[in-house]
Design a protein around this motif. Structure first.
Motif, short mmCIF file in Angstrom:
data_model
loop_
_atom_site.label_atom_id
_atom_site.label_comp_id
_atom_site.label_asym_id
_atom_site.label_seq_id
_atom_site.Cartn_x
_atom_site.Cartn_y
_atom_site.Cartn_z
N SER A 156 140.30 76.61 16.71
CA SER A 156 140.55 75.19 16.74
C SER A 156 140.55 74.66 18.17
O SER A 156 140.01 73.60 18.45
N ASN A 157 141.18 75.39 19.10
CA ASN A 157 141.20 74.95 20.48
C ASN A 157 139.81 74.88 21.07
O ASN A 157 139.50 74.02 21.88
N ALA A 206 137.15 74.15 19.38
CA ALA A 206 136.55 72.93 18.85
C ALA A 206 137.04 71.71 19.62
O ALA A 206 136.27 70.78 19.87
N VAL A 207 138.30 71.70 19.99
CA VAL A 207 138.83 70.59 20.78
C VAL A 207 138.12 70.53 22.13
O VAL A 207 137.76 69.45 22.61
N ASP A 208 137.88 71.67 22.75
CA ASP A 208 137.18 71.69 24.03
C ASP A 208 135.78 71.10 23.90
O ASP A 208 135.28 70.49 24.85
N ALA A 216 138.24 74.72 11.27
CA ALA A 216 138.70 74.60 12.65
C ALA A 216 138.50 73.19 13.18
O ALA A 216 139.36 72.64 13.88
N PHE A 217 137.37 72.60 12.84
CA PHE A 217 137.08 71.26 13.35
C PHE A 217 138.03 70.23 12.74
O PHE A 217 138.51 69.33 13.42
N SER A 275 141.26 70.43 14.52
CA SER A 275 141.22 69.84 15.85
C SER A 275 141.27 68.32 15.78
O SER A 275 141.92 67.66 16.59
N ARG A 292 144.90 67.27 14.95
CA ARG A 292 145.80 67.42 16.09
C ARG A 292 145.58 66.34 17.14
O ARG A 292 146.52 65.78 17.69
N LYS A 293 144.31 66.04 17.43
CA LYS A 293 144.02 65.02 18.43
C LYS A 293 144.43 63.64 17.95
O LYS A 293 144.94 62.82 18.71
#
Length: 288
Positions: free
Chosen positions: A221-222, A224-226, A256-257, A260, A263-264
């Motif tokens: 997930s992280n 994907a955030v990146d 995962a996306f 992300s 969370r964002k």
């Protein structure tokens, strides 16, 4: 008085041009975007006929700008005709059923749906309740596919992008995102508390309790955030890849996306956090 209204004009060389009236506009202005296409901002008191004349007067400049943008991004990966046709077949098989499913769930009724290969937008909704969808949508993660479809469905009730439209969109996006997360079958071990801002999500409906169910340390997930913070969204290599045919890999990536995005959005201070987060995310994908 409505704060905005829109009309679409089709130009044979430029494509679809969105004329958008707004109380905020003080003068007619034209924007050329490599992904979103051409839009014309029009003061509310200016007739559309005058805006169209302005557009025609600046048509040469628009074509030159589009040519410069194509030159700038000429080295970005280009799909073959075989890949385009494969995407078209996939889009025709997958998008209409999903659109019907979402419309039935949230009480929307549309006339017909058409799959197109547009270079300027992901989708559109006409005043006759006809929905056009870009075949490139199937290249997006599931949560962004649904975002485009729900966006166009909401235009069945609100043709503009005013406050009522965004409230409706945030409502259906929130419900759909939570359904996607609930169906992801996440491992219980990864459901750790996540420290997020919890005081700015009334519009999106993402509660503190829901945010706490999102994993605090998920390497996929992280990653994907990146990917959302790539400095060059149009030529971003990861975003330009065609979807893998492995359903297990696609499910893992979609899960995962979606995490992300949740969370964002939960940490966002934007007025419409889910719409804002998904709009930023979709900019990473280039239509081919």
């Amino acid at each position: 008085m409505a704060k905005s209204s829109e009309k679409m004009l089709h130009d044979p060389d430029i494509g679809e041009v969105m004329f958008r009236k707004s109380l905020r506009s003080r003068s007619i202005s034209i924007r050329v975007h490599p992904v979103k296409g051409v839009s014309v901002s029009v003061p509310f008191w200016v007739p559309y006929s005058a805006a169209k004349l302005f557009f025609q007067a600046r048509r040469g400049w628009i074509l030159e700008t589009m040519a410069r943008q194509r030159e700038k991004y000429k080295d970005a990966p280009v799909a073959s005709s075989e890949q385009i046709e494969a995407l078209r077949r996939q889009a025709k098989a997958e998008l209409p059923p999903r659109l019907a499913e979402l419309a039935g769930r949230y009480g929307f009724t549309y006339n017909r749906v058409t799959i197109k290969h547009n270079a300027t937008n992901w989708g559109s909704c006409s005043a006759k309740s006809n929905i056009n969808l870009n075949l490139n949508i199937v290249r997006l993660p599931r949560v962004l596919q649904d975002y485009v479809l729900l966006h166009e469905l909401c235009h069945l009730r609100h043709q503009d992008h005013g406050h009522a439209f965004h409230l409706l969109l945030e409502h259906v996006l929130t419900d759909n995102l939570m359904r996607l997360l609930d169906s992801a079958d996440l491992p219980a071990a990864s459901a750790q508390p996540c420290s997020l801002q919890r005081d700015s999500h009334a519009a999106s409906g993402i509660s503190a309790a829901a945010a706490d169910q999102l994993p605090a340390s998920d390497p996929v997930s992280n990653h994907a955030v990146d990917q959302l913070s790539a400095s060059d969204p149009v030529s971003n290599h990861a975003a330009d890849q065609l979807p893998t045919s492995d359903p297990v890999s696609n499910h893992t990536a979609d899960r995962a996306f979606a995490l992300s995005i949740a969370r964002k959005a939960a940490a966002s201070k934007a007025r419409y956090p889910l719409d804002y987060t998904m709009t930023r995310a979709i900019k990473q994908y280039r239509v081919i």
